[in-house]
Design a protein around this motif. Structure first.
Motif, PDB file in Angstrom:
ATOM      1  N   ASP A 499       0.724  -1.135  -0.130  1.00  0.00           N
ATOM      2  CA  ASP A 499      -0.085  -0.014  -0.058  1.00  0.00           C
ATOM      3  C   ASP A 499       1.040   1.310   0.121  1.00  0.00           C
ATOM      4  OD1 ASP A 499      -2.208   1.923   0.466  1.00  0.00           O
ATOM      5  OD2 ASP A 499      -3.309  -0.011   1.087  1.00  0.00           O
ATOM      6  N   GLU A 500       0.397   2.454  -0.181  1.00  0.00           N
ATOM      7  CA  GLU A 500       0.918   3.780  -0.442  1.00  0.00           C
ATOM      8  C   GLU A 500       1.224   4.063   1.027  1.00  0.00           C
ATOM      9  OE1 GLU A 500      -1.918   7.196  -1.026  1.00  0.00           O
ATOM     10  OE2 GLU A 500      -2.732   5.403  -2.003  1.00  0.00           O
ATOM     11  N   SER A 501       0.731   3.803   1.976  1.00  0.00           N
ATOM     12  CA  SER A 501       0.994   4.180   3.610  1.00  0.00           C
ATOM     13  C   SER A 501       0.684   3.201   4.467  1.00  0.00           C
ATOM     14  CB  SER A 501       0.447   5.707   3.552  1.00  0.00           C
ATOM     15  OG  SER A 501      -0.874   5.410   4.032  1.00  0.00           O
ATOM     16  N   ILE A 502       1.241   3.108   5.595  1.00  0.00           N
ATOM     17  CA  ILE A 502       0.789   2.211   6.567  1.00  0.00           C
ATOM     18  C   ILE A 502      -0.531   2.304   7.161  1.00  0.00           C
ATOM     19  CG2 ILE A 502       1.401   1.253   8.950  1.00  0.00           C
ATOM     20  CD1 ILE A 502       3.524   0.389   6.647  1.00  0.00           C
ATOM     21  N   ASP A 503      -0.942   3.488   7.456  1.00  0.00           N
ATOM     22  CA  ASP A 503      -2.153   3.941   8.096  1.00  0.00           C
ATOM     23  C   ASP A 503      -3.264   3.632   7.306  1.00  0.00           C
ATOM     24  OD1 ASP A 503      -2.709   7.195   7.061  1.00  0.00           O
ATOM     25  OD2 ASP A 503      -0.605   6.558   7.400  1.00  0.00           O
ATOM     26  N   LYS A 504      -3.116   3.895   6.091  1.00  0.00           N
ATOM     27  CA  LYS A 504      -4.057   3.785   4.915  1.00  0.00           C
ATOM     28  C   LYS A 504      -4.580   2.376   4.763  1.00  0.00           C
ATOM     29  CE  LYS A 504      -3.847   8.171   2.598  1.00  0.00           C
ATOM     30  NZ  LYS A 504      -3.757   8.879   1.402  1.00  0.00           N
ATOM     31  N   GLY A 505      -3.179   1.714   4.603  1.00  0.00           N
ATOM     32  CA  GLY A 505      -3.272   0.115   4.377  1.00  0.00           C
ATOM     33  C   GLY A 505      -4.088  -0.646   5.483  1.00  0.00           C
ATOM     34  N   ILE A 506      -3.833  -0.227   6.583  1.00  0.00           N
ATOM     35  CA  ILE A 506      -4.357  -0.973   7.997  1.00  0.00           C
ATOM     36  C   ILE A 506      -5.915  -0.364   7.947  1.00  0.00           C
ATOM     37  CG2 ILE A 506      -4.697  -0.929  10.507  1.00  0.00           C
ATOM     38  CD1 ILE A 506      -1.784  -0.362  10.437  1.00  0.00           C
ATOM     39  N   VAL A 536       1.779   7.300  12.573  1.00  0.00           N
ATOM     40  CA  VAL A 536       1.076   6.408  11.955  1.00  0.00           C
ATOM     41  C   VAL A 536      -0.396   5.707  13.085  1.00  0.00           C
ATOM     42  CG1 VAL A 536       1.062   3.877  11.323  1.00  0.00           C
ATOM     43  CG2 VAL A 536       2.936   5.446  10.838  1.00  0.00           C
ATOM     44  N   ILE A 537       0.096   5.923  14.518  1.00  0.00           N
ATOM     45  CA  ILE A 537      -1.076   5.575  15.184  1.00  0.00           C
ATOM     46  C   ILE A 537      -2.057   6.466  15.199  1.00  0.00           C
ATOM     47  CG2 ILE A 537      -1.525   4.700  17.449  1.00  0.00           C
ATOM     48  CD1 ILE A 537       1.144   3.466  17.726  1.00  0.00           C
ATOM     49  N   ASP A 538      -1.415   7.942  15.513  1.00  0.00           N
ATOM     50  CA  ASP A 538      -2.584   8.664  15.380  1.00  0.00           C
ATOM     51  C   ASP A 538      -3.431   8.827  14.208  1.00  0.00           C
ATOM     52  OD1 ASP A 538      -1.389   9.668  17.799  1.00  0.00           O
ATOM     53  OD2 ASP A 538      -0.232  11.143  16.618  1.00  0.00           O
ATOM     54  N   LYS A 539      -2.914   8.617  13.008  1.00  0.00           N
ATOM     55  CA  LYS A 539      -3.776   8.517  12.021  1.00  0.00           C
ATOM     56  C   LYS A 539      -4.864   7.287  11.735  1.00  0.00           C
ATOM     57  CE  LYS A 539      -0.524  10.959   9.207  1.00  0.00           C
ATOM     58  NZ  LYS A 539       0.738  11.173   8.006  1.00  0.00           N
ATOM     59  N   ILE A 540      -4.316   6.190  12.521  1.00  0.00           N
ATOM     60  CA  ILE A 540      -5.181   5.076  12.433  1.00  0.00           C
ATOM     61  C   ILE A 540      -6.395   5.301  13.339  1.00  0.00           C
ATOM     62  CG2 ILE A 540      -5.324   2.599  13.460  1.00  0.00           C
ATOM     63  CD1 ILE A 540      -2.377   2.202  12.356  1.00  0.00           C
ATOM     64  N   VAL A 541      -6.003   5.906  14.403  1.00  0.00           N
ATOM     65  CA  VAL A 541      -7.239   6.201  15.388  1.00  0.00           C
ATOM     66  C   VAL A 541      -8.174   7.054  14.773  1.00  0.00           C
ATOM     67  CG1 VAL A 541      -7.848   7.258  17.711  1.00  0.00           C
ATOM     68  CG2 VAL A 541      -5.663   5.717  17.360  1.00  0.00           C
ATOM     69  N   GLN A 542      -7.838   8.126  14.296  1.00  0.00           N
ATOM     70  CA  GLN A 542      -8.577   9.038  13.462  1.00  0.00           C
ATOM     71  C   GLN A 542      -9.333   8.519  12.302  1.00  0.00           C
ATOM     72  OE1 GLN A 542      -5.528  12.003  12.515  1.00  0.00           O
ATOM     73  NE2 GLN A 542      -6.049  13.435  14.544  1.00  0.00           N
ATOM     74  N   ARG A 543      -8.650   7.491  11.736  1.00  0.00           N
ATOM     75  CA  ARG A 543      -9.289   6.944  10.452  1.00  0.00           C
ATOM     76  C   ARG A 543     -10.489   5.988  10.870  1.00  0.00           C
ATOM     77  NH1 ARG A 543      -6.950   7.903   5.477  1.00  0.00           N
ATOM     78  NH2 ARG A 543      -5.185   8.856   5.576  1.00  0.00           N
ATOM     79  N   SER A 544     -10.183   5.298  12.243  1.00  0.00           N
ATOM     80  CA  SER A 544     -10.991   4.029  12.376  1.00  0.00           C
ATOM     81  C   SER A 544     -12.387   4.221  12.940  1.00  0.00           C
ATOM     82  CB  SER A 544     -10.131   3.253  13.572  1.00  0.00           C
ATOM     83  OG  SER A 544     -10.870   2.154  14.018  1.00  0.00           O
ATOM     84  N   PHE A 545     -13.254   3.388  12.499  1.00  0.00           N
ATOM     85  CA  PHE A 545     -14.595   3.445  13.259  1.00  0.00           C
ATOM     86  C   PHE A 545     -14.949   2.017  13.978  1.00  0.00           C
ATOM     87  CE2 PHE A 545     -14.895   6.042   9.390  1.00  0.00           C
ATOM     88  CZ  PHE A 545     -15.631   7.151   9.814  1.00  0.00           C
ATOM     89  N   ILE A 546     -13.687   1.426  14.448  1.00  0.00           N
ATOM     90  CA  ILE A 546     -13.923   0.231  15.214  1.00  0.00           C
ATOM     91  C   ILE A 546     -13.049   0.544  16.383  1.00  0.00           C
ATOM     92  CG2 ILE A 546     -14.607  -1.495  13.500  1.00  0.00           C
ATOM     93  CD1 ILE A 546     -11.739  -2.270  13.117  1.00  0.00           C
ATOM     94  N   PRO A 547     -12.990  -0.363  17.244  1.00  0.00           N
ATOM     95  CA  PRO A 547     -12.095   0.104  18.388  1.00  0.00           C
ATOM     96  C   PRO A 547     -10.692  -0.259  18.167  1.00  0.00           C
ATOM     97  CG  PRO A 547     -13.853  -1.349  19.256  1.00  0.00           C
ATOM     98  CD  PRO A 547     -14.047  -1.200  17.832  1.00  0.00           C
ATOM     99  N   VAL A 548      -9.999   0.515  18.828  1.00  0.00           N
ATOM    100  CA  VAL A 548      -8.366   0.412  18.618  1.00  0.00           C
ATOM    101  C   VAL A 548      -7.709   0.268  20.025  1.00  0.00           C
ATOM    102  CG1 VAL A 548      -6.326   1.692  17.573  1.00  0.00           C
ATOM    103  CG2 VAL A 548      -8.268   1.751  16.486  1.00  0.00           C
TER     104      VAL A 548
END
Length: 681
Positions: A499-506, A536-548
């Motif tokens: 993928d192009e980025s880790i957070d987008k891929g996750i 990366v983790i900040d962006k995952i949390v902001q993008r996520s609609f499920i528990p992190v």
């Protein structure tokens, strides 16, 4: 005359079979082991097919192939050795299923039921056995078998979702009490039979038993914790240490002049707090024990049974009938009386009876020991087998029939209607040094929900082609994750992605695979530019609609002694705060750790009463005023697992809510595990 004719006919059948097959028992190790493995494979499957416990099939198979049946196998030194190992392993696993923490919840009820389910069978059993001609010591010994019981139907209660109900915690605590008392009766009766029950014996036994029990229950956890911290990376060493602990403690029991099975039971009780219930190590112990060692013991017990006695000795039928009747009545009366005293309804009473009526592990252990020292005869062994057969059939049936009428608890953490956090857990794996703990956390969640583990590794898409080394590393990481999951008997689907980025891929994989939660590893600090956890983790949390679950584990997760949930009044008012409570309860249960809650109130703020948490009444809930970081840091200890609630109304408020609190706590306590749980609203 008729019975004599039947006996002669049976003996003729045996003699004919032996003459036509072989004249002496098989001696060659290869066919002996092959036959035993065949019995281990076929007997349980056949009996479970007709809805009988597999344990009964193994015992009856031992009767058929043993010296009193077809004579295919001799009960020689090898069978005795492996049977003894199986006996110790059986009692060890019974100890693993028992926790001293069970007595903390509903302790008064557990003590009352435990004493009742010990005293009533002892009284009824002694009277009944003496009434049919037994002398005092054998009658006491058989009565102690009625007093003990095996939680054979516990898996059924687990499937019904009633493991944390009051009736279960009461029965579990009572089981610990009655089994220990029954084993102590066995030790005293054996010494009395051998003529060594003198004043000097008591003067030696009581202090020696106290010291031995203290050293076992205190020393084993401390030594085990040190060993697992130092050598926990070696799975073979972990398993070998557990086996060594079993036999060292069992031999220690011999040194203080009590039966080794008591030591094996105490070894299980002592070490169970170090081994999470759903961990790969626990799975290996149960797998090896249930598929190899314990079946050897059951087959060897079957070899002791002489079917001819049933027709040659009419008294054998009387003994068997009395033992079966007393076993059922003596376990129903304590359940009924205790249940009425506690105000339980009939369904709870029958579940308590169903769980406590099964006779297997302790009963077989005690009768085997007694038979070996000629305290009881084959009539008693036959009666014991009949009692085991009847009670092992009745126990699962009674528990299932009345357990269905009990209201199950919500053990899993709900993330959406009809789903739980452990349904499909996504774990990005990138660092081999932190991968194991993240996977263990994911395994705890997925296994409790019978879910699927989704290990993920992402290769970044760049202008240049992906190198072979990067692809090999990805394959290695995912293979390791898959191996760990299979060792814990968890469904797993490894995912490799570019993928192009880790957070987008996750985020994309979480959406595509319908993940129920994401577990991310955290180093414990971040730079100013990285905001809270790291870019990366900040962006995952902001993008996520499920528990992190943002997690840092400086030590193996199985070393956790206490789950420590810290929160503010603002967090306690969030609509999803209950999910943090459920997560804390689940982790404490599976890690066999204590649970403590801490509410930090601002100097001018007001404390919030936490109602309907579903926590046991004695769960520590502490309220303090002052600075969040200072108050939490003051109470943390090594081997704590700190759980912070990251729930906010708006994702952009997450960083304002925490500020640098997680990092400050992490830096102050480098040996404390931390999970920041973000539950989207």
């Amino acid at each position: 005359m008729i019975l004599d004719a039947i006996a002669i006919s049976w003996q003729s059948v045996i003699n004919y079979s032996l003459a036509s097959v072989l004249s002496t028992p098989i001696k060659d190790p290869v066919p002996v082991f092959l036959m035993i493995l065949g019995i281990m494979l076929v007997a349980p499957l056949l009996f479970e097919k007709i809805r009988l416990p597999g344990i009964v099939g193994l015992i009856l198979a031992g009767v058929v192939v043993g010296p009193n049946g077809l004579g295919l196998l001799a009960r020689d030194n090898t069978i005795v050795l492996l049977g003894t190992v199986g006996l110790l392993f059986l009692m060890f696993m019974a100890g693993l299923e028992t926790s001293l923490d069970d007595l903390k919840y509903n302790a008064d009820k557990a003590v009352i039921f435990g004493l009742a389910t010990f005293a009533i069978p002892m009284a009824l059993g002694t009277g009944a056995m003496m009434a049919i001609g037994y002398t005092f010591l054998p009658a006491i010994l058989v009565a102690s078998c009625f007093a003990s019981h095996t939680l054979l139907a516990l898996p059924i209660a687990s499937k019904l979702g009633i493991m944390r109900s009051q009736v279960l915690t009461t029965t579990l605590g009572g089981t610990l009490i009655t089994n220990i008392l029954a084993l102590l009766v066995l030790a005293v009766v054996v010494r009395a039979h051998q003529g060594n029950l003198t004043l000097s014996f008591w003067l030696f036994l009581i202090p020696a038993l106290i010291i031995y029990t203290f050293l076992t229950l205190w020393g084993v956890p401390h030594i085990g914790r040190w060993f697992f911290q130092r050598f926990g990376h070696d799975e073979g060493a972990e398993f070998t240490f557990v086996l060594a602990t079993l036999f060292v403690v069992s031999y220690g029991a011999e040194l203080v002049q009590i039966e080794p099975i008591i030591g094996a039971f105490l070894a299980g009780v002592a070490i169970t707090q170090l081994i999470p219930q759903l961990s790969p190590l626990m799975n290996r112990i149960q797998f090896i024990g249930n598929t190899l060692f314990v079946p050897f013991f059951l087959i060897s017990v079957g070899m002791l049974v002489n079917p001819l006695i049933l027709v040659q000795e009419p008294r054998s039928l009387v003994v068997s009938g009395v033992m079966v009747a007393v076993a059922i009545v003596a376990k129903f009366l304590p359940a009924w009386g205790s249940g009425k005293l506690f105000g339980m309804n009939f369904n709870n009473i029958m579940v308590m009876f169903g769980l406590s009526v099964a006779q297997a592990a302790s009963t077989l252990a005690a009768i085997t020991v007694a038979y070996n020292i000629k305290l009881v005869d084959q009539l008693t062994v036959n009666g014991t087998i009949a009692m085991i057969l009847v009670t092992c059939i009745a126990s699962p049936w009674v528990t299932a029939k009345w357990g269905r009428n009990l209201k199950p608890e919500a053990d899993s953490i709900q993330t959406r209607p009809g789903g739980s956090i452990g349904d499909r857990v996504l774990v990005p794996v990138a660092n081999p040094n932190t991968e194991d703990n993240l996977l263990q956390l994911a395994i705890i969640l997925t296994k409790s929900a019978s879910g699927t583990l989704l290990p993920l590794h992402i290769l970044l898409e760049e202008n240049n082609p992906i190198s072979p080394d990067a692809k090999a590393k990805q394959s290695q990481l995912l293979s390791t994750a898959e191996m760990i999951a299979h060792a814990a008997v968890v469904n797993v689907t490894p995912i490799g992605r570019i993928d192009e980025s880790i957070d987008k891929g996750i985020a994309r994989v979480a959406e595509e695979k319908q993940a129920s939660a994401i577990i991310c590893g955290w180093k414990g600090y971040s730079t100013y530019q990285e905001n809270l956890f790291g870019g990366v983790i900040d962006k995952i949390v902001q993008r996520s609609f499920i528990p992190v679950l943002v997690s840092r584990f400086p030590l193996p997760i199985e070393h956790t002694n206490r789950v420590f949930l810290a929160f503010t009044a603002q967090q306690a008012q969030a609509s999803t705060f209950g999910q943090s409570i459920e997560l804390a309860k689940a982790l404490a249960t599976e890690l066999k750790a204590s649970l403590q809650l801490l509410q930090v109130v601002a100097l001018r703020g007001e404390a919030i009463e936490i109602a309907d948490t579903g926590l046991p009444a004695d769960t520590p809930i502490q309220k303090v005023r002052g600075n969040f970081v200072r108050q939490v840091s003051r109470l943390l200890k090594t081997n704590d697992l700190l759980l912070l609630n990251g729930t906010v109304e708006n994702k952009t408020q997450l960083f304002a809510l925490f500020g640098n609190a997680p990092e400050a706590i992490a830096r102050n306590h480098p040996k404390v595990a931390i999970i920041i749980a973000y539950f989207p609203q």
